[in-house]
Design a protein around this motif. Structure first.
Motif, PDB file in Angstrom:
ATOM      1  N   MET A  53      -5.443   3.555  11.179  1.00  0.00           N
ATOM      2  CA  MET A  53      -4.692   4.625  10.551  1.00  0.00           C
ATOM      3  C   MET A  53      -3.199   4.339  10.521  1.00  0.00           C
ATOM      4  SD  MET A  53      -6.896   6.744   9.664  1.00  0.00           S
ATOM      5  CE  MET A  53      -8.188   7.861  10.004  1.00  0.00           C
ATOM      6  N   THR A  54      -2.714   3.520  11.440  1.00  0.00           N
ATOM      7  CA  THR A  54      -1.272   3.313  11.552  1.00  0.00           C
ATOM      8  C   THR A  54      -0.809   1.974  10.994  1.00  0.00           C
ATOM      9  OG1 THR A  54      -1.551   2.445  13.788  1.00  0.00           O
ATOM     10  CG2 THR A  54      -1.105   4.795  13.571  1.00  0.00           C
ATOM     11  N   GLU A  55      -1.697   1.029  10.840  1.00  0.00           N
ATOM     12  CA  GLU A  55      -1.298  -0.283  10.329  1.00  0.00           C
ATOM     13  C   GLU A  55      -1.219  -0.280   8.810  1.00  0.00           C
ATOM     14  OE1 GLU A  55      -4.032  -3.200  11.675  1.00  0.00           O
ATOM     15  OE2 GLU A  55      -3.240  -3.213  13.712  1.00  0.00           O
ATOM     16  N   ALA A  56      -0.318  -1.077   8.288  1.00  0.00           N
ATOM     17  CA  ALA A  56      -0.234  -1.244   6.833  1.00  0.00           C
ATOM     18  C   ALA A  56      -1.417  -2.083   6.359  1.00  0.00           C
ATOM     19  CB  ALA A  56       1.067  -1.933   6.468  1.00  0.00           C
ATOM     20  N   ALA A  57      -1.839  -1.834   5.145  1.00  0.00           N
ATOM     21  CA  ALA A  57      -2.969  -2.582   4.587  1.00  0.00           C
ATOM     22  C   ALA A  57      -2.557  -4.031   4.342  1.00  0.00           C
ATOM     23  CB  ALA A  57      -3.417  -1.945   3.276  1.00  0.00           C
ATOM     24  N   PRO A  58      -3.473  -4.961   4.496  1.00  0.00           N
ATOM     25  CA  PRO A  58      -3.135  -6.366   4.213  1.00  0.00           C
ATOM     26  C   PRO A  58      -2.923  -6.558   2.711  1.00  0.00           C
ATOM     27  CG  PRO A  58      -5.465  -6.134   4.681  1.00  0.00           C
ATOM     28  CD  PRO A  58      -4.846  -4.802   4.940  1.00  0.00           C
ATOM     29  N   ASP A  59      -2.214  -7.608   2.371  1.00  0.00           N
ATOM     30  CA  ASP A  59      -1.963  -7.892   0.957  1.00  0.00           C
ATOM     31  C   ASP A  59      -3.259  -8.373   0.301  1.00  0.00           C
ATOM     32  OD1 ASP A  59      -0.541  -8.117  -1.375  1.00  0.00           O
ATOM     33  OD2 ASP A  59       0.087 -10.181  -0.967  1.00  0.00           O
ATOM     34  N   PHE A  60      -3.557  -7.842  -0.878  1.00  0.00           N
ATOM     35  CA  PHE A  60      -4.740  -8.265  -1.611  1.00  0.00           C
ATOM     36  C   PHE A  60      -4.486  -8.100  -3.101  1.00  0.00           C
ATOM     37  CE2 PHE A  60      -5.358  -3.805  -0.541  1.00  0.00           C
ATOM     38  CZ  PHE A  60      -5.680  -3.243  -1.762  1.00  0.00           C
ATOM     39  N   THR A  61      -5.292  -8.776  -3.899  1.00  0.00           N
ATOM     40  CA  THR A  61      -5.221  -8.685  -5.354  1.00  0.00           C
ATOM     41  C   THR A  61      -6.622  -8.388  -5.872  1.00  0.00           C
ATOM     42  OG1 THR A  61      -3.463 -10.335  -5.378  1.00  0.00           O
ATOM     43  CG2 THR A  61      -4.595  -9.915  -7.468  1.00  0.00           C
ATOM     44  N   LEU A  62      -6.730  -7.358  -6.703  1.00  0.00           N
ATOM     45  CA  LEU A  62      -8.006  -6.980  -7.303  1.00  0.00           C
ATOM     46  C   LEU A  62      -7.819  -6.760  -8.791  1.00  0.00           C
ATOM     47  CD1 LEU A  62      -9.283  -4.339  -4.725  1.00  0.00           C
ATOM     48  CD2 LEU A  62     -10.115  -6.661  -5.020  1.00  0.00           C
ATOM     49  N   GLU A  63      -8.892  -6.934  -9.523  1.00  0.00           N
ATOM     50  CA  GLU A  63      -8.855  -6.677 -10.963  1.00  0.00           C
ATOM     51  C   GLU A  63      -9.211  -5.212 -11.204  1.00  0.00           C
ATOM     52  OE1 GLU A  63     -11.139  -8.126 -14.985  1.00  0.00           O
ATOM     53  OE2 GLU A  63     -10.990  -9.517 -13.301  1.00  0.00           O
ATOM     54  N   ASP A  69      -4.417  -7.200 -13.089  1.00  0.00           N
ATOM     55  CA  ASP A  69      -4.468  -7.490 -11.660  1.00  0.00           C
ATOM     56  C   ASP A  69      -3.652  -6.446 -10.897  1.00  0.00           C
ATOM     57  OD1 ASP A  69      -6.078  -9.689 -11.799  1.00  0.00           O
ATOM     58  OD2 ASP A  69      -4.433 -11.145 -11.863  1.00  0.00           O
ATOM     59  N   PHE A  70      -4.227  -5.949  -9.816  1.00  0.00           N
ATOM     60  CA  PHE A  70      -3.526  -5.021  -8.939  1.00  0.00           C
ATOM     61  C   PHE A  70      -3.162  -5.797  -7.683  1.00  0.00           C
ATOM     62  CE2 PHE A  70      -3.375  -2.194  -5.329  1.00  0.00           C
ATOM     63  CZ  PHE A  70      -2.587  -1.155  -5.785  1.00  0.00           C
ATOM     64  N   VAL A  71      -1.870  -5.923  -7.415  1.00  0.00           N
ATOM     65  CA  VAL A  71      -1.392  -6.641  -6.236  1.00  0.00           C
ATOM     66  C   VAL A  71      -0.810  -5.614  -5.271  1.00  0.00           C
ATOM     67  CG1 VAL A  71       0.127  -8.460  -5.382  1.00  0.00           C
ATOM     68  CG2 VAL A  71      -0.870  -8.636  -7.672  1.00  0.00           C
ATOM     69  N   MET A  72      -1.347  -5.567  -4.070  1.00  0.00           N
ATOM     70  CA  MET A  72      -0.948  -4.567  -3.095  1.00  0.00           C
ATOM     71  C   MET A  72       0.525  -4.676  -2.729  1.00  0.00           C
ATOM     72  SD  MET A  72      -1.858  -2.039  -1.347  1.00  0.00           S
ATOM     73  CE  MET A  72      -1.227  -1.122   0.013  1.00  0.00           C
ATOM     74  N   SER A  73       1.048  -5.903  -2.601  1.00  0.00           N
ATOM     75  CA  SER A  73       2.434  -6.080  -2.168  1.00  0.00           C
ATOM     76  C   SER A  73       3.430  -5.492  -3.168  1.00  0.00           C
ATOM     77  CB  SER A  73       2.733  -7.560  -1.929  1.00  0.00           C
ATOM     78  OG  SER A  73       2.538  -8.290  -3.131  1.00  0.00           O
ATOM     79  N   GLN A  74       3.047  -5.331  -4.427  1.00  0.00           N
ATOM     80  CA  GLN A  74       3.939  -4.737  -5.436  1.00  0.00           C
ATOM     81  C   GLN A  74       4.086  -3.228  -5.244  1.00  0.00           C
ATOM     82  OE1 GLN A  74       2.209  -5.778  -9.173  1.00  0.00           O
ATOM     83  NE2 GLN A  74       2.950  -7.911  -9.116  1.00  0.00           N
ATOM     84  N   HIS A  79       3.537   4.063  -3.087  1.00  0.00           N
ATOM     85  CA  HIS A  79       2.383   4.926  -3.325  1.00  0.00           C
ATOM     86  C   HIS A  79       1.404   4.837  -2.157  1.00  0.00           C
ATOM     87  CE1 HIS A  79       3.656   4.974  -7.521  1.00  0.00           C
ATOM     88  NE2 HIS A  79       3.685   3.637  -7.496  1.00  0.00           N
ATOM     89  N   ASN A  80       0.563   5.846  -2.076  1.00  0.00           N
ATOM     90  CA  ASN A  80      -0.618   5.745  -1.218  1.00  0.00           C
ATOM     91  C   ASN A  80      -1.707   5.123  -2.057  1.00  0.00           C
ATOM     92  OD1 ASN A  80       0.549   6.995   0.984  1.00  0.00           O
ATOM     93  ND2 ASN A  80       0.016   9.022   0.239  1.00  0.00           N
ATOM     94  N   VAL A  81      -2.429   4.201  -1.481  1.00  0.00           N
ATOM     95  CA  VAL A  81      -3.467   3.485  -2.230  1.00  0.00           C
ATOM     96  C   VAL A  81      -4.819   3.826  -1.627  1.00  0.00           C
ATOM     97  CG1 VAL A  81      -4.378   1.228  -2.851  1.00  0.00           C
ATOM     98  CG2 VAL A  81      -1.913   1.604  -2.803  1.00  0.00           C
ATOM     99  N   LEU A  82      -5.741   4.199  -2.495  1.00  0.00           N
ATOM    100  CA  LEU A  82      -7.114   4.472  -2.081  1.00  0.00           C
ATOM    101  C   LEU A  82      -8.002   3.410  -2.706  1.00  0.00           C
ATOM    102  CD1 LEU A  82      -9.299   6.277  -0.811  1.00  0.00           C
ATOM    103  CD2 LEU A  82      -9.373   7.511  -2.969  1.00  0.00           C
ATOM    104  N   LEU A  83      -8.673   2.657  -1.872  1.00  0.00           N
ATOM    105  CA  LEU A  83      -9.563   1.605  -2.347  1.00  0.00           C
ATOM    106  C   LEU A  83     -10.976   2.178  -2.362  1.00  0.00           C
ATOM    107  CD1 LEU A  83      -9.823  -1.324  -3.205  1.00  0.00           C
ATOM    108  CD2 LEU A  83     -10.122  -1.917  -0.799  1.00  0.00           C
ATOM    109  N   TYR A  84     -11.581   2.238  -3.537  1.00  0.00           N
ATOM    110  CA  TYR A  84     -12.886   2.870  -3.704  1.00  0.00           C
ATOM    111  C   TYR A  84     -13.836   1.910  -4.386  1.00  0.00           C
ATOM    112  CZ  TYR A  84     -16.452   6.035  -5.500  1.00  0.00           C
ATOM    113  OH  TYR A  84     -17.638   6.626  -5.797  1.00  0.00           O
TER     114      TYR A  84
END
Length: 90
Positions: A53-63, A69-74, A79-84
């Motif tokens: 809950m407290t750690e930042a999400a790791p960097d990843f890239t998804l289509e 392409d969605f790059v987390m580091s950008q 924003h809050n990101v919800l991965l579903y």
């Protein structure tokens, strides 16, 4: 006559004691079932550790569904990101 009256009184007391014993046993069984249910309810619902809950999400890239392409580091700090994952779609 007195003997029969005493027998009746003894029988009545025996019935009352039997009823009290059965009621006591029923109360104890219900209490134990409630305690066991509470225990399993509280221990069976394990939540995610707070570390996630407290750690930042790791960097990843998804289509995305639009092909980009969605790059987390950008998006860090914006924003809050919800991965579903929709497992029903093929």
């Amino acid at each position: 006559m007195k003997k029969s009256k005493k027998r009746i009184e003894k029988a009545v007391w025996r019935r009352r004691l039997r009823t009290l014993r059965r009621s006591g046993i029923a109360i104890v069984v219900i209490f134990l079932a409630a305690v066991a249910g509470w225990y399993f309810l509280m221990t069976g619902n394990e939540q995610a550790p707070e570390v996630f809950m407290t750690e930042a999400a790791p960097d990843f890239t998804l289509e995305t569904t639009s092909g980009e392409d969605f790059v987390m580091s950008q998006h860090r700090g914006e924003h809050n990101v919800l991965l579903y994952f929709n497992e029903g779609m093929g």
